[in-house]
Design a protein around this motif. Structure first.
Motif, PDB file in Angstrom:
ATOM      1  N   ASN A  61      -7.160   1.591  -0.437  1.00  0.00           N
ATOM      2  CA  ASN A  61      -7.567   0.991   0.841  1.00  0.00           C
ATOM      3  C   ASN A  61      -8.851   0.188   0.686  1.00  0.00           C
ATOM      4  O   ASN A  61      -8.972  -0.909   1.226  1.00  0.00           O
ATOM      5  N   ARG A  62      -9.813   0.716  -0.058  1.00  0.00           N
ATOM      6  CA  ARG A  62     -11.071   0.005  -0.302  1.00  0.00           C
ATOM      7  C   ARG A  62     -10.791  -1.303  -1.043  1.00  0.00           C
ATOM      8  O   ARG A  62     -11.322  -2.352  -0.701  1.00  0.00           O
ATOM      9  N   LEU A  63      -9.943  -1.231  -2.062  1.00  0.00           N
ATOM     10  CA  LEU A  63      -9.621  -2.423  -2.842  1.00  0.00           C
ATOM     11  C   LEU A  63      -8.921  -3.472  -1.979  1.00  0.00           C
ATOM     12  O   LEU A  63      -9.235  -4.655  -2.051  1.00  0.00           O
ATOM     13  N   MET A  64      -7.987  -3.034  -1.140  1.00  0.00           N
ATOM     14  CA  MET A  64      -7.273  -3.973  -0.270  1.00  0.00           C
ATOM     15  C   MET A  64      -8.232  -4.652   0.715  1.00  0.00           C
ATOM     16  O   MET A  64      -8.076  -5.834   1.025  1.00  0.00           O
ATOM     17  N   ALA A  65      -9.236  -3.922   1.180  1.00  0.00           N
ATOM     18  CA  ALA A  65     -10.189  -4.481   2.140  1.00  0.00           C
ATOM     19  C   ALA A  65     -11.160  -5.469   1.497  1.00  0.00           C
ATOM     20  O   ALA A  65     -11.734  -6.311   2.190  1.00  0.00           O
ATOM     21  N   THR A  66     -11.308  -5.387   0.163  1.00  0.00           N
ATOM     22  CA  THR A  66     -12.310  -6.227  -0.497  1.00  0.00           C
ATOM     23  C   THR A  66     -11.732  -7.243  -1.482  1.00  0.00           C
ATOM     24  O   THR A  66     -12.477  -8.049  -2.016  1.00  0.00           O
ATOM     25  N   ASN A  67     -10.410  -7.184  -1.722  1.00  0.00           N
ATOM     26  CA  ASN A  67      -9.822  -8.077  -2.721  1.00  0.00           C
ATOM     27  C   ASN A  67      -8.500  -8.628  -2.195  1.00  0.00           C
ATOM     28  O   ASN A  67      -7.531  -7.891  -2.032  1.00  0.00           O
ATOM     29  N   ALA A  68      -8.471  -9.936  -1.968  1.00  0.00           N
ATOM     30  CA  ALA A  68      -7.276 -10.576  -1.403  1.00  0.00           C
ATOM     31  C   ALA A  68      -6.080 -10.534  -2.356  1.00  0.00           C
ATOM     32  O   ALA A  68      -4.947 -10.765  -1.942  1.00  0.00           O
ATOM     33  N   ASP A  69      -6.307 -10.228  -3.635  1.00  0.00           N
ATOM     34  CA  ASP A  69      -5.217 -10.176  -4.614  1.00  0.00           C
ATOM     35  C   ASP A  69      -4.458  -8.848  -4.589  1.00  0.00           C
ATOM     36  O   ASP A  69      -3.515  -8.669  -5.353  1.00  0.00           O
ATOM     37  N   PHE A  70      -4.888  -7.906  -3.737  1.00  0.00           N
ATOM     38  CA  PHE A  70      -4.229  -6.601  -3.707  1.00  0.00           C
ATOM     39  C   PHE A  70      -3.904  -6.193  -2.280  1.00  0.00           C
ATOM     40  O   PHE A  70      -4.774  -6.136  -1.420  1.00  0.00           O
ATOM     41  N   GLN A  71      -2.623  -5.919  -2.056  1.00  0.00           N
ATOM     42  CA  GLN A  71      -2.148  -5.426  -0.765  1.00  0.00           C
ATOM     43  C   GLN A  71      -1.099  -4.357  -1.031  1.00  0.00           C
ATOM     44  O   GLN A  71      -0.385  -4.420  -2.039  1.00  0.00           O
ATOM     45  N   PHE A  72      -1.015  -3.403  -0.145  1.00  0.00           N
ATOM     46  CA  PHE A  72       0.044  -2.411  -0.256  1.00  0.00           C
ATOM     47  C   PHE A  72       0.371  -1.855   1.120  1.00  0.00           C
ATOM     48  O   PHE A  72      -0.428  -1.960   2.057  1.00  0.00           O
ATOM     49  N   THR A  73       1.573  -1.309   1.238  1.00  0.00           N
ATOM     50  CA  THR A  73       1.970  -0.616   2.458  1.00  0.00           C
ATOM     51  C   THR A  73       2.572   0.725   2.056  1.00  0.00           C
ATOM     52  O   THR A  73       3.049   0.900   0.924  1.00  0.00           O
ATOM     53  N   TYR A  74       2.530   1.646   2.978  1.00  0.00           N
ATOM     54  CA  TYR A  74       3.120   2.953   2.733  1.00  0.00           C
ATOM     55  C   TYR A  74       3.595   3.545   4.051  1.00  0.00           C
ATOM     56  O   TYR A  74       3.196   3.100   5.124  1.00  0.00           O
ATOM     57  N   THR A  75       4.481   4.516   3.949  1.00  0.00           N
ATOM     58  CA  THR A  75       4.890   5.282   5.116  1.00  0.00           C
ATOM     59  C   THR A  75       4.393   6.706   4.921  1.00  0.00           C
ATOM     60  O   THR A  75       4.142   7.145   3.797  1.00  0.00           O
ATOM     61  N   GLU A  76       4.265   7.394   6.010  1.00  0.00           N
ATOM     62  CA  GLU A  76       3.788   8.772   5.983  1.00  0.00           C
ATOM     63  C   GLU A  76       4.964   9.707   6.197  1.00  0.00           C
ATOM     64  O   GLU A  76       5.552   9.748   7.272  1.00  0.00           O
ATOM     65  N   ASP A  77       5.330  10.433   5.165  1.00  0.00           N
ATOM     66  CA  ASP A  77       6.398  11.419   5.275  1.00  0.00           C
ATOM     67  C   ASP A  77       5.781  12.737   5.746  1.00  0.00           C
ATOM     68  O   ASP A  77       4.777  13.177   5.186  1.00  0.00           O
ATOM     69  N   PRO A  78       6.357  13.368   6.773  1.00  0.00           N
ATOM     70  CA  PRO A  78       5.745  14.588   7.314  1.00  0.00           C
ATOM     71  C   PRO A  78       5.721  15.748   6.319  1.00  0.00           C
ATOM     72  O   PRO A  78       4.901  16.651   6.451  1.00  0.00           O
ATOM     73  N   ASN A  79       6.583  15.726   5.324  1.00  0.00           N
ATOM     74  CA  ASN A  79       6.628  16.809   4.351  1.00  0.00           C
ATOM     75  C   ASN A  79       5.926  16.483   3.040  1.00  0.00           C
ATOM     76  O   ASN A  79       5.386  17.362   2.385  1.00  0.00           O
ATOM     77  N   TYR A  80       5.955  15.208   2.650  1.00  0.00           N
ATOM     78  CA  TYR A  80       5.457  14.842   1.329  1.00  0.00           C
ATOM     79  C   TYR A  80       4.253  13.907   1.338  1.00  0.00           C
ATOM     80  O   TYR A  80       3.742  13.550   0.282  1.00  0.00           O
ATOM     81  N   GLY A  81       3.818  13.476   2.497  1.00  0.00           N
ATOM     82  CA  GLY A  81       2.639  12.618   2.575  1.00  0.00           C
ATOM     83  C   GLY A  81       2.960  11.149   2.392  1.00  0.00           C
ATOM     84  O   GLY A  81       4.101  10.719   2.565  1.00  0.00           O
TER      85      GLY A  81
END
Length: 136
Positions: A61-81
């Motif tokens: 998250n820190r890297l995504m906020a400070t570097n335009a070359d890095f982005q990611f998305t994720y989902t939150e699974d209630p059992n596995y995170g």
């Protein structure tokens, strides 16, 4: 009166540990490597860090906020995170049987697959955390 206040302040600093440089105040530097050779995209290596004993997703998250070359998305699974869905605009796909695999190259050159994901993995200093676009 002033002397008493100064002594109290000095004692408070000593007891609270302010000014100390214990391990909890140090950052852990490491690299994130985005490996999408599956699609012929050049490998991207980025330097980042976590707080002492901090988790990978915090550094991402820190890297995504400070570097335009890095982005990611994720989902939150209630059992596995957190489950990594996409990196730099490239999503995994059930139809194409692709996903983002988490690997780690240790400073001594061994490549391991952690038994936890981005929400629980605690990077060690000078590791390369590899986000590898893979097929299953």
């Amino acid at each position: 009166m002033v002397m008493r206040a100064l002594l109290c302040a000095a004692l408070l600093l000593l007891v609270s540990g302010t000014g100390s440089s214990g391990p909890e105040e140090k950052n852990t530097p490491f690299h994130i490597v985005v490996d999408n050779s599956l699609m012929g995209i050049p490998t991207l290596t980025l330097s980042t860090y976590t707080a002492y004993r901090g988790i990978l997703i915090g550094a991402m998250n820190r890297l995504m906020a400070t570097n335009a070359d890095f982005q990611f998305t994720y989902t939150e699974d209630p059992n596995y995170g957190p489950y990594l869905q996409s990196v730099n605009g490239v999503p995994g796909s059930e139809k194409e049987r692709t996903y983002w695999k988490l690997e780690v190259k240790t400073p001594d050159g061994n490549i391991i697959t952690p038994d936890v994901g981005i929400g629980c993995y605690i990077p060690n200093a000078n590791e390369q955390v590899i986000l590898k676009f893979s097929k299953w």
